[in-house]
Design a protein around this motif. Structure first.
Motif, PDB file in Angstrom:
ATOM      1  N   ASP A  75      55.266 -12.713 -28.540  1.00 26.54           N
ATOM      2  CA  ASP A  75      54.996 -13.946 -29.286  1.00 26.54           C
ATOM      3  C   ASP A  75      54.911 -13.727 -30.790  1.00 26.54           C
ATOM      4  OD1 ASP A  75      52.550 -12.736 -29.647  1.00 26.54           O
ATOM      5  OD2 ASP A  75      51.423 -14.154 -28.409  1.00 26.54           O
ATOM      6  N   GLY A  76      55.202 -12.511 -31.267  1.00 26.11           N
ATOM      7  CA  GLY A  76      55.261 -12.245 -32.703  1.00 26.11           C
ATOM      8  C   GLY A  76      53.992 -11.619 -33.268  1.00 26.11           C
ATOM      9  N   ARG A  77      52.911 -11.585 -32.516  1.00 23.74           N
ATOM     10  CA  ARG A  77      51.679 -10.972 -33.011  1.00 23.74           C
ATOM     11  C   ARG A  77      51.729  -9.458 -32.819  1.00 23.74           C
ATOM     12  NH1 ARG A  77      47.107 -13.457 -29.582  1.00 23.74           N
ATOM     13  NH2 ARG A  77      48.693 -13.068 -28.008  1.00 23.74           N
ATOM     14  N   LYS A  78      50.911  -8.764 -33.611  1.00 26.22           N
ATOM     15  CA  LYS A  78      50.738  -7.330 -33.437  1.00 26.22           C
ATOM     16  C   LYS A  78      49.381  -7.084 -32.803  1.00 26.22           C
ATOM     17  CE  LYS A  78      53.358  -4.264 -36.241  1.00 26.22           C
ATOM     18  NZ  LYS A  78      53.482  -3.403 -37.370  1.00 26.22           N
ATOM     19  N   GLN A  79      49.363  -6.338 -31.721  1.00 26.46           N
ATOM     20  CA  GLN A  79      48.123  -6.006 -31.034  1.00 26.46           C
ATOM     21  C   GLN A  79      47.775  -4.560 -31.345  1.00 26.46           C
ATOM     22  OE1 GLN A  79      48.438  -5.833 -26.795  1.00 26.46           O
ATOM     23  NE2 GLN A  79      46.230  -5.815 -26.493  1.00 26.46           N
ATOM     24  N   THR A  80      46.532  -4.324 -31.769  1.00 30.28           N
ATOM     25  CA  THR A  80      46.056  -2.981 -32.054  1.00 30.28           C
ATOM     26  C   THR A  80      44.842  -2.689 -31.188  1.00 30.28           C
ATOM     27  OG1 THR A  80      46.837  -3.097 -34.332  1.00 30.28           O
ATOM     28  CG2 THR A  80      45.195  -1.422 -33.840  1.00 30.28           C
ATOM     29  N   VAL A  81      44.868  -1.573 -30.501  1.00 40.16           N
ATOM     30  CA  VAL A  81      43.746  -1.120 -29.685  1.00 40.16           C
ATOM     31  C   VAL A  81      43.228   0.169 -30.308  1.00 40.16           C
ATOM     32  CG1 VAL A  81      42.994  -0.357 -27.405  1.00 40.16           C
ATOM     33  CG2 VAL A  81      44.760  -2.122 -27.610  1.00 40.16           C
ATOM     34  N   THR A  82      41.952   0.148 -30.718  1.00 41.47           N
ATOM     35  CA  THR A  82      41.289   1.325 -31.263  1.00 41.47           C
ATOM     36  C   THR A  82      40.289   1.795 -30.215  1.00 41.47           C
ATOM     37  OG1 THR A  82      41.533   0.410 -33.477  1.00 41.47           O
ATOM     38  CG2 THR A  82      39.973   2.209 -33.218  1.00 41.47           C
ATOM     39  N   TYR A  83      40.292   3.062 -29.900  1.00 40.57           N
ATOM     40  CA  TYR A  83      39.451   3.545 -28.800  1.00 40.57           C
ATOM     41  C   TYR A  83      38.774   4.863 -29.132  1.00 40.57           C
ATOM     42  CZ  TYR A  83      43.624   6.337 -27.872  1.00 40.57           C
ATOM     43  OH  TYR A  83      44.690   7.173 -27.991  1.00 40.57           O
ATOM     44  N   VAL A  84      37.670   5.100 -28.403  1.00 46.85           N
ATOM     45  CA  VAL A  84      36.927   6.351 -28.443  1.00 46.85           C
ATOM     46  C   VAL A  84      36.586   6.685 -27.000  1.00 46.85           C
ATOM     47  CG1 VAL A  84      34.828   7.504 -29.227  1.00 46.85           C
ATOM     48  CG2 VAL A  84      35.945   5.838 -30.707  1.00 46.85           C
ATOM     49  N   ALA A  85      36.751   7.926 -26.608  1.00 46.07           N
ATOM     50  CA  ALA A  85      36.426   8.343 -25.250  1.00 46.07           C
ATOM     51  C   ALA A  85      35.732   9.696 -25.297  1.00 46.07           C
ATOM     52  CB  ALA A  85      37.686   8.437 -24.401  1.00 46.07           C
ATOM     53  N   ASP A  86      34.636   9.809 -24.558  1.00 41.67           N
ATOM     54  CA  ASP A  86      33.926  11.078 -24.420  1.00 41.67           C
ATOM     55  C   ASP A  86      33.274  11.136 -23.040  1.00 41.67           C
ATOM     56  OD1 ASP A  86      31.458   9.694 -24.513  1.00 41.67           O
ATOM     57  OD2 ASP A  86      31.279   9.995 -26.661  1.00 41.67           O
ATOM     58  N   PRO A  87      32.790  12.309 -22.634  1.00 46.62           N
ATOM     59  CA  PRO A  87      32.228  12.429 -21.282  1.00 46.62           C
ATOM     60  C   PRO A  87      30.941  11.637 -21.068  1.00 46.62           C
ATOM     61  CG  PRO A  87      32.664  14.603 -22.230  1.00 46.62           C
ATOM     62  CD  PRO A  87      32.896  13.601 -23.292  1.00 46.62           C
ATOM     63  N   TYR A  88      30.242  11.266 -22.123  1.00 43.78           N
ATOM     64  CA  TYR A  88      28.947  10.604 -21.977  1.00 43.78           C
ATOM     65  C   TYR A  88      29.056   9.083 -21.969  1.00 43.78           C
ATOM     66  CZ  TYR A  88      27.729  15.331 -23.217  1.00 43.78           C
ATOM     67  OH  TYR A  88      27.662  16.689 -23.241  1.00 43.78           O
ATOM     68  N   ASN A  89      29.871   8.523 -22.855  1.00 48.19           N
ATOM     69  CA  ASN A  89      29.990   7.064 -22.979  1.00 48.19           C
ATOM     70  C   ASN A  89      31.243   6.516 -22.319  1.00 48.19           C
ATOM     71  OD1 ASN A  89      27.596   6.860 -24.546  1.00 48.19           O
ATOM     72  ND2 ASN A  89      28.758   7.624 -26.301  1.00 48.19           N
ATOM     73  N   GLY A  90      32.156   7.371 -21.878  1.00 48.11           N
ATOM     74  CA  GLY A  90      33.385   6.908 -21.255  1.00 48.11           C
ATOM     75  C   GLY A  90      34.381   6.389 -22.282  1.00 48.11           C
ATOM     76  N   TYR A  91      35.236   5.488 -21.841  1.00 51.53           N
ATOM     77  CA  TYR A  91      36.292   4.909 -22.679  1.00 51.53           C
ATOM     78  C   TYR A  91      35.795   3.597 -23.266  1.00 51.53           C
ATOM     79  CZ  TYR A  91      40.880   2.941 -23.865  1.00 51.53           C
ATOM     80  OH  TYR A  91      41.945   2.400 -24.515  1.00 51.53           O
ATOM     81  N   GLN A  92      35.801   3.493 -24.592  1.00 56.32           N
ATOM     82  CA  GLN A  92      35.392   2.274 -25.272  1.00 56.32           C
ATOM     83  C   GLN A  92      36.526   1.843 -26.186  1.00 56.32           C
ATOM     84  OE1 GLN A  92      31.808   3.370 -27.298  1.00 56.32           O
ATOM     85  NE2 GLN A  92      30.591   3.363 -25.435  1.00 56.32           N
ATOM     86  N   ALA A  93      36.975   0.613 -25.990  1.00 55.21           N
ATOM     87  CA  ALA A  93      38.128   0.121 -26.746  1.00 55.21           C
ATOM     88  C   ALA A  93      37.779  -1.171 -27.470  1.00 55.21           C
ATOM     89  CB  ALA A  93      39.306  -0.113 -25.824  1.00 55.21           C
ATOM     90  N   GLU A  94      38.423  -1.357 -28.619  1.00 54.75           N
ATOM     91  CA  GLU A  94      38.301  -2.590 -29.390  1.00 54.75           C
ATOM     92  C   GLU A  94      39.721  -3.101 -29.637  1.00 54.75           C
ATOM     93  OE1 GLU A  94      37.183  -3.590 -33.928  1.00 54.75           O
ATOM     94  OE2 GLU A  94      35.665  -2.471 -32.814  1.00 54.75           O
ATOM     95  N   VAL A  95      39.977  -4.330 -29.232  1.00 55.00           N
ATOM     96  CA  VAL A  95      41.317  -4.905 -29.326  1.00 55.00           C
ATOM     97  C   VAL A  95      41.329  -5.946 -30.440  1.00 55.00           C
ATOM     98  CG1 VAL A  95      43.138  -6.130 -28.088  1.00 55.00           C
ATOM     99  CG2 VAL A  95      41.648  -4.563 -26.858  1.00 55.00           C
ATOM    100  N   SER A  96      42.342  -5.902 -31.292  1.00 52.86           N
ATOM    101  CA  SER A  96      42.481  -6.903 -32.354  1.00 52.86           C
ATOM    102  C   SER A  96      43.940  -7.342 -32.436  1.00 52.86           C
ATOM    103  CB  SER A  96      42.001  -6.329 -33.689  1.00 52.86           C
ATOM    104  OG  SER A  96      42.744  -5.175 -34.022  1.00 52.86           O
ATOM    105  N   TYR A  97      44.134  -8.545 -32.962  1.00 52.91           N
ATOM    106  CA  TYR A  97      45.467  -9.134 -33.089  1.00 52.91           C
ATOM    107  C   TYR A  97      45.706  -9.532 -34.537  1.00 52.91           C
ATOM    108  CZ  TYR A  97      45.198  -9.438 -28.047  1.00 52.91           C
ATOM    109  OH  TYR A  97      45.068  -9.133 -26.721  1.00 52.91           O
ATOM    110  N   TYR A  98      46.931  -9.359 -35.011  1.00 49.56           N
ATOM    111  CA  TYR A  98      47.322  -9.745 -36.358  1.00 49.56           C
ATOM    112  C   TYR A  98      48.477 -10.737 -36.263  1.00 49.56           C
ATOM    113  CZ  TYR A  98      44.627  -5.650 -37.562  1.00 49.56           C
ATOM    114  OH  TYR A  98      43.612  -4.733 -37.672  1.00 49.56           O
ATOM    115  N   GLY A  99      48.417 -11.765 -37.047  1.00 49.45           N
ATOM    116  CA  GLY A  99      49.470 -12.775 -37.038  1.00 49.45           C
ATOM    117  C   GLY A  99      49.123 -13.925 -36.124  1.00 49.45           C
ATOM    118  N   GLU A 100      50.031 -14.873 -36.077  1.00 50.84           N
ATOM    119  CA  GLU A 100      49.837 -16.054 -35.242  1.00 50.84           C
ATOM    120  C   GLU A 100      50.972 -16.128 -34.233  1.00 50.84           C
ATOM    121  OE1 GLU A 100      49.405 -20.819 -35.954  1.00 50.84           O
ATOM    122  OE2 GLU A 100      48.558 -19.445 -37.425  1.00 50.84           O
TER     123      GLU A 100
END
Length: 131
Positions: A75-100
């Motif tokens: 649909d023309g937007r850019k999706q960015t997923v920023t993540y951190v993963a470690d043995p204690y907290n597991g996988y944590q992701a933040e999803v953001s979108y740019y554009g309309e």
């Protein structure tokens, strides 16, 4: 008859000697423990003709992995997923979108690839010269 008894006794003695004495102990071949190895990598692909655009970066100190990836959505937007993963907290992701998001009423011609020139080898020969 005595030969059968000797064969059975030899079999039993070899069986007892072949079995490990401590079946609850550590295995004979223990895997070697390896320390975590730090790494980092990145890649990206941008092809305007085909309409693809994506990339990823990632780094690790051997314990914690941090990274992000970006993809161009249909649909023309850019999706960015920023993540951190470690043995204690597991996988944590933040999803953001740019554009309309763009939803055209009419669609253009489908994406096709340009035809490539086919390989047609030409015979090369020379007339012998008798001079």
């Amino acid at each position: 008859m005595s030969a059968k008894i000797v064969v059975v006794m030899v079999f039993l003695v070899s069986k007892v000697l072949a079995d490990p004495s401590d079946t609850y102990g550590p295995p004979v071949h223990q895997p070697a423990y390896q320390e975590p190895i730090p790494y980092n990598f990145a890649y990206g692909v941008s092809d305007e003709y085909a309409g693809t655009d994506f990339s990823q970066t990632e780094e690790s100190d051997g314990n914690t992995v941090k990274g992000s990836y970006t993809v161009l959505l249909p649909d023309g937007r850019k999706q960015t997923v920023t993540y951190v993963a470690d043995p204690y907290n597991g996988y944590q992701a933040e999803v953001s979108y740019y554009g309309e998001a763009q939803y055209p009423r009419e669609y253009g011609a489908p994406v096709t690839f340009r035809p490539q020139a086919s390989y047609q080898p030409q015979p090369s020969y020379q007339q012998p010269s008798y001079q």
